[in-house]
Design a protein around this motif. Structure first.
Motif, PDB file in Angstrom:
ATOM      1  N   ILE A 251       0.876  -1.201  -0.098  1.00 27.33           N
ATOM      2  CA  ILE A 251      -0.128   0.097  -0.094  1.00 27.33           C
ATOM      3  C   ILE A 251       0.721   1.368   0.021  1.00 27.33           C
ATOM      4  CG2 ILE A 251      -1.869   1.429   1.482  1.00 27.33           C
ATOM      5  CD1 ILE A 251      -2.842  -1.281  -0.014  1.00 27.33           C
ATOM      6  N   ASP A 252       0.688   2.297  -0.672  1.00 23.85           N
ATOM      7  CA  ASP A 252       0.989   3.436  -0.893  1.00 23.85           C
ATOM      8  C   ASP A 252      -0.049   4.631  -0.672  1.00 23.85           C
ATOM      9  OD1 ASP A 252       2.329   6.043  -1.565  1.00 23.85           O
ATOM     10  OD2 ASP A 252       3.756   5.181  -2.957  1.00 23.85           O
ATOM     11  N   LEU A 253      -0.181   5.026   0.510  1.00 18.12           N
ATOM     12  CA  LEU A 253      -1.359   5.797   0.838  1.00 18.12           C
ATOM     13  C   LEU A 253      -1.132   7.149   0.267  1.00 18.12           C
ATOM     14  CD1 LEU A 253      -1.620   5.469   4.781  1.00 18.12           C
ATOM     15  CD2 LEU A 253      -2.970   4.460   3.010  1.00 18.12           C
ATOM     16  N   GLU A 254       0.023   7.619   0.140  1.00 19.50           N
ATOM     17  CA  GLU A 254       0.444   9.021  -0.583  1.00 19.50           C
ATOM     18  C   GLU A 254      -0.230   9.203  -2.072  1.00 19.50           C
ATOM     19  OE1 GLU A 254       3.937  12.320  -1.509  1.00 19.50           O
ATOM     20  OE2 GLU A 254       4.157  10.501   0.082  1.00 19.50           O
ATOM     21  N   LYS A 255       0.129   7.961  -2.613  1.00 25.50           N
ATOM     22  CA  LYS A 255      -0.317   7.681  -4.203  1.00 25.50           C
ATOM     23  C   LYS A 255      -1.613   7.149  -4.182  1.00 25.50           C
ATOM     24  CE  LYS A 255       4.432   7.556  -5.930  1.00 25.50           C
ATOM     25  NZ  LYS A 255       5.418   6.840  -6.704  1.00 25.50           N
ATOM     26  N   ALA A 256      -2.195   6.627  -3.240  1.00 27.00           N
ATOM     27  CA  ALA A 256      -3.456   5.781  -3.156  1.00 27.00           C
ATOM     28  C   ALA A 256      -3.385   4.864  -4.217  1.00 27.00           C
ATOM     29  CB  ALA A 256      -4.574   6.855  -3.467  1.00 27.00           C
ATOM     30  N   ILE A 257      -2.490   4.011  -3.941  1.00 23.65           N
ATOM     31  CA  ILE A 257      -2.397   2.740  -4.865  1.00 23.65           C
ATOM     32  C   ILE A 257      -2.158   1.340  -4.006  1.00 23.65           C
ATOM     33  CG2 ILE A 257      -1.707   3.990  -7.053  1.00 23.65           C
ATOM     34  CD1 ILE A 257       1.357   3.138  -6.482  1.00 23.65           C
ATOM     35  N   TRP A 258      -2.399   0.379  -4.491  1.00 29.76           N
ATOM     36  CA  TRP A 258      -2.317  -0.776  -3.996  1.00 29.76           C
ATOM     37  C   TRP A 258      -1.483  -1.739  -5.001  1.00 29.76           C
ATOM     38  CZ3 TRP A 258      -6.758  -4.746  -3.966  1.00 29.76           C
ATOM     39  CH2 TRP A 258      -6.305  -6.198  -3.607  1.00 29.76           C
ATOM     40  N   THR A 259      -0.339  -2.169  -4.937  1.00 32.78           N
ATOM     41  CA  THR A 259       0.480  -2.788  -5.923  1.00 32.78           C
ATOM     42  C   THR A 259       0.421  -4.190  -5.300  1.00 32.78           C
ATOM     43  OG1 THR A 259       1.836  -0.982  -6.272  1.00 32.78           O
ATOM     44  CG2 THR A 259       2.553  -2.966  -7.038  1.00 32.78           C
ATOM     45  N   ILE A 260      -0.185  -5.072  -6.085  1.00 37.85           N
ATOM     46  CA  ILE A 260      -0.116  -6.814  -5.726  1.00 37.85           C
ATOM     47  C   ILE A 260       0.939  -7.302  -6.841  1.00 37.85           C
ATOM     48  CG2 ILE A 260      -1.462  -8.773  -5.878  1.00 37.85           C
ATOM     49  CD1 ILE A 260      -4.313  -6.964  -6.412  1.00 37.85           C
ATOM     50  N   HIS A 271       0.289  -6.227 -10.561  1.00 41.73           N
ATOM     51  CA  HIS A 271      -1.014  -5.540 -10.764  1.00 41.73           C
ATOM     52  C   HIS A 271      -1.287  -4.041  -9.918  1.00 41.73           C
ATOM     53  CE1 HIS A 271      -5.036  -4.650 -12.156  1.00 41.73           C
ATOM     54  NE2 HIS A 271      -5.582  -5.024 -11.119  1.00 41.73           N
ATOM     55  N   VAL A 272      -1.272  -3.015 -10.519  1.00 45.82           N
ATOM     56  CA  VAL A 272      -1.420  -1.883  -9.809  1.00 45.82           C
ATOM     57  C   VAL A 272      -3.058  -1.407  -9.574  1.00 45.82           C
ATOM     58  CG1 VAL A 272      -1.003   0.733  -9.324  1.00 45.82           C
ATOM     59  CG2 VAL A 272       0.961  -0.991 -10.275  1.00 45.82           C
ATOM     60  N   VAL A 273      -3.307  -1.243  -8.435  1.00 45.02           N
ATOM     61  CA  VAL A 273      -4.736  -1.112  -8.239  1.00 45.02           C
ATOM     62  C   VAL A 273      -5.090   0.414  -7.680  1.00 45.02           C
ATOM     63  CG1 VAL A 273      -6.893  -1.704  -7.072  1.00 45.02           C
ATOM     64  CG2 VAL A 273      -5.270  -3.483  -7.692  1.00 45.02           C
ATOM     65  N   PRO A 274      -5.590   1.385  -8.312  1.00 46.26           N
ATOM     66  CA  PRO A 274      -5.784   2.728  -7.882  1.00 46.26           C
ATOM     67  C   PRO A 274      -6.782   2.726  -6.801  1.00 46.26           C
ATOM     68  CG  PRO A 274      -5.666   3.003 -10.242  1.00 46.26           C
ATOM     69  CD  PRO A 274      -5.827   1.286  -9.885  1.00 46.26           C
ATOM     70  N   LEU A 275      -6.665   3.206  -5.667  1.00 51.25           N
ATOM     71  CA  LEU A 275      -7.558   2.976  -4.729  1.00 51.25           C
ATOM     72  C   LEU A 275      -8.746   4.289  -4.632  1.00 51.25           C
ATOM     73  CD1 LEU A 275      -5.059   1.830  -1.932  1.00 51.25           C
ATOM     74  CD2 LEU A 275      -6.939   0.418  -3.321  1.00 51.25           C
ATOM     75  N   SER A 276      -9.787   4.082  -4.635  1.00 57.66           N
ATOM     76  CA  SER A 276     -10.959   5.207  -4.738  1.00 57.66           C
ATOM     77  C   SER A 276     -10.808   6.024  -3.243  1.00 57.66           C
ATOM     78  CB  SER A 276     -12.242   4.810  -5.174  1.00 57.66           C
ATOM     79  OG  SER A 276     -12.632   4.031  -4.236  1.00 57.66           O
ATOM     80  N   ASP A 277     -11.393   6.848  -3.027  1.00 55.52           N
ATOM     81  CA  ASP A 277     -11.423   7.395  -1.628  1.00 55.52           C
ATOM     82  C   ASP A 277     -12.266   6.354  -0.638  1.00 55.52           C
ATOM     83  OD1 ASP A 277     -10.445   9.803  -2.719  1.00 55.52           O
ATOM     84  OD2 ASP A 277     -12.038  10.791  -2.655  1.00 55.52           O
ATOM     85  N   GLU A 278     -13.184   5.915  -1.088  1.00 51.30           N
ATOM     86  CA  GLU A 278     -13.729   4.914  -0.163  1.00 51.30           C
ATOM     87  C   GLU A 278     -12.990   3.769   0.087  1.00 51.30           C
ATOM     88  OE1 GLU A 278     -16.507   7.616  -1.927  1.00 51.30           O
ATOM     89  OE2 GLU A 278     -15.222   6.124  -2.953  1.00 51.30           O
ATOM     90  N   ALA A 279     -12.330   3.084  -0.998  1.00 48.91           N
ATOM     91  CA  ALA A 279     -11.363   2.050  -0.689  1.00 48.91           C
ATOM     92  C   ALA A 279     -10.140   2.292   0.103  1.00 48.91           C
ATOM     93  CB  ALA A 279     -10.722   1.393  -2.010  1.00 48.91           C
ATOM     94  N   LEU A 280      -9.662   3.600  -0.351  1.00 44.73           N
ATOM     95  CA  LEU A 280      -8.394   4.071   0.506  1.00 44.73           C
ATOM     96  C   LEU A 280      -8.852   4.264   2.250  1.00 44.73           C
ATOM     97  CD1 LEU A 280      -5.583   5.167   0.383  1.00 44.73           C
ATOM     98  CD2 LEU A 280      -6.376   7.471  -0.004  1.00 44.73           C
ATOM     99  N   PRO A 374      -4.101   6.018 -15.613  1.00 41.86           N
ATOM    100  CA  PRO A 374      -5.128   6.840 -15.441  1.00 41.86           C
ATOM    101  C   PRO A 374      -6.329   6.595 -15.580  1.00 41.86           C
ATOM    102  CG  PRO A 374      -3.331   7.799 -16.793  1.00 41.86           C
ATOM    103  CD  PRO A 374      -3.264   6.094 -16.727  1.00 41.86           C
ATOM    104  N   GLU A 375      -6.764   5.821 -16.625  1.00 37.91           N
ATOM    105  CA  GLU A 375      -8.142   5.280 -17.039  1.00 37.91           C
ATOM    106  C   GLU A 375      -8.576   4.386 -15.986  1.00 37.91           C
ATOM    107  OE1 GLU A 375      -6.274   6.461 -20.722  1.00 37.91           O
ATOM    108  OE2 GLU A 375      -5.633   5.253 -19.074  1.00 37.91           O
ATOM    109  N   LYS A 376      -7.814   3.316 -15.233  1.00 38.22           N
ATOM    110  CA  LYS A 376      -8.181   2.671 -14.429  1.00 38.22           C
ATOM    111  C   LYS A 376      -8.477   3.533 -13.039  1.00 38.22           C
ATOM    112  CE  LYS A 376      -4.748  -0.484 -13.317  1.00 38.22           C
ATOM    113  NZ  LYS A 376      -3.774  -1.221 -13.605  1.00 38.22           N
ATOM    114  N   ARG A 377      -7.667   4.480 -12.666  1.00 40.57           N
ATOM    115  CA  ARG A 377      -8.138   5.179 -11.588  1.00 40.57           C
ATOM    116  C   ARG A 377      -9.448   5.832 -11.770  1.00 40.57           C
ATOM    117  NH1 ARG A 377      -6.166   6.822  -7.221  1.00 40.57           N
ATOM    118  NH2 ARG A 377      -4.171   6.174  -7.845  1.00 40.57           N
ATOM    119  N   ARG A 378      -9.610   6.451 -12.911  1.00 39.80           N
ATOM    120  CA  ARG A 378     -11.068   7.192 -13.343  1.00 39.80           C
ATOM    121  C   ARG A 378     -12.299   5.955 -13.267  1.00 39.80           C
ATOM    122  NH1 ARG A 378     -14.557  10.763 -12.733  1.00 39.80           N
ATOM    123  NH2 ARG A 378     -16.214  11.082 -14.481  1.00 39.80           N
ATOM    124  N   ALA A 379     -11.915   4.862 -13.802  1.00 45.44           N
ATOM    125  CA  ALA A 379     -13.106   3.892 -13.746  1.00 45.44           C
ATOM    126  C   ALA A 379     -13.456   3.318 -12.172  1.00 45.44           C
ATOM    127  CB  ALA A 379     -12.409   2.393 -14.608  1.00 45.44           C
TER     128      ALA A 379
END
Length: 406
Positions: A251-260, A271-280, A374-379
């Protein structure tokens, strides 16, 4: 036919025969490579029993699971045991004759499933819940085909056709493994066919079901970590095992990403998973409760990561509130279908779920993977907004991501 030969790794790998042939090793006395016309190659040790001089043979493994170096080491161990008065063949036969299905199943789980199957815990659960109560205390070599049929037919007759097929698959694999590793001479599952053809699941939760499930998670008596897992499954669309196994270093809280890491994904790709505000928010809250070590599990019970089968059990026992049965994996399918419904392009859905097929298959998929972050984060942000709107009984706005990018 027999021949004495200074065995080499190359010879062992390439030798073929028309009739069963024994090749005696010149390096370790008593070690024999037995080759059959079908291509099966077994390692045996031939020796004379100390007590009466009787000639004995014991199988120590099969090639390629046991290579030449390992076979020589195991043979030396067997020869040493013989010089100490032991009878390896008799000892092995006695152990095999007394082994119960429960003991054989435990060996299968420990020596094979845990090492080779991500779903080993489900194999273990099916054996403990469905198989051992019926035949667990039977001698493994005494099990007949009818015993296996009784188990799977009973489950199928009760209407659980898919589970009947799953049980058969696990039992078949366990007994086949036992034969391959010389714990049994033959498998009682040979010729047993599934009671029903496997069907592809198409269960997708409706908006009303999503709302019901989300609210029920705050009310049913399950662990708070399990609640977080269910919500992340619905917010991210990732696999149950991947969510259950999150550790701090991913987990990278600053970048709001979860790298599996690739070792934890089904396709072996990081696999990099962008975290929405709710998931974060869920992940950040979990991080507050765990140790500082990078390998600290976010969701654990008694010091170990919560297993996917425990999550499936919680769904089965506590959360069947939707009219039709559902499983945690149905949430992943719900996310994929739901994203398409709110305008996310198919290749972005696949990139978000780390699912390689169609557009993303092959070399093109590998080279395009990084371009979609970027598209994954938006999605995922759109999907989270959609989920929250459902929970609050609001209608979410459908947006065309492709159009938004132009």
């Amino acid at each position: 036919m027999a021949g004495r030969k200074n065995l080499t790794a190359r010879f062992v790998e390439t030798v073929k025969v028309d009739v069963r042939t024994d090749y005696w090793d010149d390096v370790v006395r008593g070690l024999v490579l037995r080759v059959s016309p079908t291509g099966v190659k077994s390692w045996t040790v031939v020796y004379h029993r100390e007590s009466d001089g009787a000639k004995r043979r014991v199988t120590i493994g099969k090639f390629p699971a046991i290579d030449l170096a390992k076979a020589r080491a195991k043979a030396l161990g067997a020869v040493t045991a013989v010089s100490d008065g032991e009878d390896p063949a008799g000892k092995k036969r006695a152990r095999r004759d007394s082994m119960t299905v429960r003991e054989l199943g435990a060996l299968y789980v420990e020596k094979y499933a845990k090492r080779n199957k991500r779903t080993w815990a489900e194999d273990e659960r099916l054996l403990k819940v469905e198989v051992y109560p019926e035949i667990g205390d039977m001698k493994a070599l005494a099990v007949k085909r009818r015993d296996i049929l009784d188990i799977i037919e009973s489950k199928a007759d009760a209407g659980f056709l898919a589970q009947s097929t799953q049980i058969l698959a696990v039992v078949r694999k366990a007994f086949n493994w036992a034969v391959e590793n010389d714990y049994l001479e033959s498998s009682p599952v040979i010729g047993v066919k599934p009671r029903a053809k496997p069907t592809r699941r198409e269960r997708v939760l409706s908006d009303d079901e999503i709302r019901t499930l989300w609210k029920a998670l705050s009310e049913v008596p399950i662990l708070s970590d399990t609640v977080s897992i269910f919500r992340l499954l619905l917010l991210t669309g990732q696999r149950s095992g991947e969510v259950c196994g999150i550790v701090r270093s991913e987990i990278d809280l600053e970048k709001a990403i979860w790298t599996i890491p690739g070792v934890r994904t089904k396709n072996g790709l990081t696999h990099v998973v962008p975290l929405s505000d709710e998931a974060l928010a869920i992940v950040a809250a979990a991080l507050e409760t765990v140790d500082e070590e990078g390998n600290a599990s976010l969701f654990s019970r008694i010091g170990n990561s919560i297993e996917p089968n425990a999550v499936a059990q919680a769904a089965r026992l506590k959360l069947q509130l939707l009219g039709m049965p559902w499983t945690p994996h149905d949430l992943r399918r719900t996310v994929a279908t739901g994203m398409a419904g709110i305008g996310v392009m198919p290749h972005i859905v696949e990139a978000t779920l780390n699912h390689i097929s169609g557009f993303r298959a092959g070399v093109a998929g590998v080279y395009n993977r990084a371009a979609y972050e970027p598209e994954k984060r938006r999605a995922l942000d759109m999907w989270a907004e959609h989920i929250i709107a459902i929970v609050k009984s609001k209608s979410s706005k459908i947006v065309d991501i492709a159009g938004a990018r132009r």
